[in-house]
Design a protein around this motif. Structure first.
Motif, PDB file in Angstrom:
ATOM      1  N   LEU A  36       0.784  -1.172   0.009  1.00  0.00           N
ATOM      2  CA  LEU A  36      -0.177  -0.148  -0.019  1.00  0.00           C
ATOM      3  C   LEU A  36       0.947   1.316   0.058  1.00  0.00           C
ATOM      4  N   GLU A  37       1.823   1.273   0.739  1.00  0.00           N
ATOM      5  CA  GLU A  37       2.804   2.472   1.083  1.00  0.00           C
ATOM      6  C   GLU A  37       3.529   2.540  -0.513  1.00  0.00           C
ATOM      7  N   GLN A  51       0.931   4.588   9.261  1.00  0.00           N
ATOM      8  CA  GLN A  51       1.101   4.484  10.724  1.00  0.00           C
ATOM      9  C   GLN A  51       0.245   3.123  11.198  1.00  0.00           C
ATOM     10  N   LYS A  52      -1.239   3.415  10.802  1.00  0.00           N
ATOM     11  CA  LYS A  52      -2.085   2.174  11.109  1.00  0.00           C
ATOM     12  C   LYS A  52      -3.286   2.397  10.421  1.00  0.00           C
ATOM     13  N   LEU A  53      -4.315   1.193  10.353  1.00  0.00           N
ATOM     14  CA  LEU A  53      -5.298   1.236   9.624  1.00  0.00           C
ATOM     15  C   LEU A  53      -6.492   1.442  10.645  1.00  0.00           C
ATOM     16  N   ASP A  71     -13.393  -0.811   0.739  1.00  0.00           N
ATOM     17  CA  ASP A  71     -12.699   0.443   1.054  1.00  0.00           C
ATOM     18  C   ASP A  71     -11.833   0.182   2.324  1.00  0.00           C
ATOM     19  N   MET A  72     -10.730   1.096   2.326  1.00  0.00           N
ATOM     20  CA  MET A  72      -9.696   0.862   3.229  1.00  0.00           C
ATOM     21  C   MET A  72      -9.371   2.430   3.900  1.00  0.00           C
ATOM     22  N   LEU A  73      -9.269   2.555   5.062  1.00  0.00           N
ATOM     23  CA  LEU A  73      -9.068   3.762   5.786  1.00  0.00           C
ATOM     24  C   LEU A  73      -7.469   3.733   6.404  1.00  0.00           C
ATOM     25  N   ALA A  74      -6.691   4.654   6.096  1.00  0.00           N
ATOM     26  CA  ALA A  74      -5.482   4.437   6.777  1.00  0.00           C
ATOM     27  C   ALA A  74      -5.161   5.826   7.066  1.00  0.00           C
ATOM     28  N   GLU A  75      -4.036   5.764   8.216  1.00  0.00           N
ATOM     29  CA  GLU A  75      -3.554   7.165   8.707  1.00  0.00           C
ATOM     30  C   GLU A  75      -1.981   6.875   8.496  1.00  0.00           C
ATOM     31  N   GLU A  80      -2.408  12.047   8.745  1.00  0.00           N
ATOM     32  CA  GLU A  80      -3.607  12.348   7.689  1.00  0.00           C
ATOM     33  C   GLU A  80      -4.098  11.166   7.352  1.00  0.00           C
ATOM     34  N   LEU A  81      -5.236  11.379   6.727  1.00  0.00           N
ATOM     35  CA  LEU A  81      -6.280  10.183   6.562  1.00  0.00           C
ATOM     36  C   LEU A  81      -6.278   9.928   4.998  1.00  0.00           C
TER      37      LEU A  81
END
Length: 313
Positions: A36-37, A51-53, A71-75, A80-81
């Motif tokens: 993902l990165e 940092q985390k999901l 969907d996926m939500l990462a920080e 930042e989101l």
């Protein structure tokens, strides 16, 4: 291991797991964050560290949504989101859906009583497998800026605001949107981003690809690393996607056919009606040439006396 698609119209045959399935099952593992990165680093053109999901709406109860979207939500390391959404089938109000998603995050991730300076920066990344809007490109970027209606200048931050918020432009405070119309990509990948779009489109990773994250994807997203049970579930997922798309194509084709049939019927009726009117007018002309009274002609043809009077013999 490679499975050929029996439908013949889907680019799903590959040695690698589709990105939406990977988001559901594999990329949530911290050990796989590098994939993902790499994708986010390539798209946003800056080094991204996850940092985390966070909690998101990925686990849908509805059967359609379960296969249609994920969907996926990462920080990231800056707090930042980053919201990543994959949409498989057409949704005519998808632009509004993007807006709703970011607006919801703005309000969810700020505590009651906190100042507006605590509003989080949000990136909305949308990978769509349908024709969204009208445009020639495969990747679109949207951001907010304020431009003068008289001077056409862009409203800038003050030096104090730049120092406080640690950004250079007002647009960096607002959500940013990325739309990747991956189905429209049908060329040789010539850049890291195009290599990623090629994978998102075909599910395959060429040996020559060097984009960040794709090397990790080669190692961790191979089909031959899945168990038999996982493969069976994965292929059911692919079959369901094909079925969903076929249903939509069928509905559209049926709608077009029905519309054409209705149009032909309406056109035929309209033509017959016009023909009957012309017959009456021709009869009225003939009767008029015989000096038959206009009221008699009107009674026989049903035409108005004024209309009969205007007819040329």
């Amino acid at each position: 291991m490679k499975k050929d698609n029996e439908k013949g119209d889907e680019s799903m045959a590959s040695n690698y797991i589709r990105f939406d399935w990977a988001m559901k099952r594999l990329l949530r593992n911290k050990a796989n964050f590098a994939v993902l990165e790499g994708f986010l680093t390539t798209l946003l053109n800056e080094k991204i560290v996850i940092q985390k999901l966070l909690e998101s709406e990925s686990n849908q109860e509805d059967e359609f949504d379960k296969y249609n979207r994920v969907d996926m939500l990462a920080e990231n390391s800056r707090g930042e989101l980053i919201l990543i959404e994959v949409q498989n089938n057409n949704e005519y109000a998808y632009f509004q859906r993007m807006l709703f998603g970011t607006s919801k995050l703005v309000t969810e991730y700020i505590n009651r009583g906190e100042g507006y300076d605590k509003v989080r920066k949000i990136y909305s990344i949308n990978i769509v497998y349908f024709s969204l809007g009208s445009g020639k490109d495969t990747v679109y970027h949207g951001k907010t800026e304020f431009r003068g209606i008289h001077q056409n200048d862009v409203l800038e931050l003050t030096p104090f605001q730049r120092q406080t918020f640690k950004v250079d432009a007002v647009s960096q405070l607002y959500p940013e949107y990325y739309i990747l119309k991956v189905n429209d990509f049908n060329q040789v990948a010539k850049s890291p981003l195009e290599e990623w779009i090629c994978y998102l489109n075909t599910g395959d990773i060429p040996d020559s690809a060097t984009a960040p994250g794709l090397e990790e994807a080669r190692e961790r997203l191979k089909l031959d690393k899945m168990t038999k049970t996982e493969l069976e579930a994965y292929y059911r997922h692919l079959d369901n996607i094909v079925i969903l798309r076929d249903n939509i194509f069928t509905e559209r084709a049926e709608g077009r056919a029905e519309g054409r049939a209705e149009g032909r019927a309406e056109g035929l009726e309209e033509g017959l009606a016009k023909g009957r009117v012309e017959e009456k007018k021709e009869m009225a002309r003939n009767m008029k040439s015989l000096d038959i009274p206009l009221d008699t002609i009107s009674q026989v043809t049903g035409l108005a006396i004024e209309e009969i009077r205007d007819l040329k013999i």
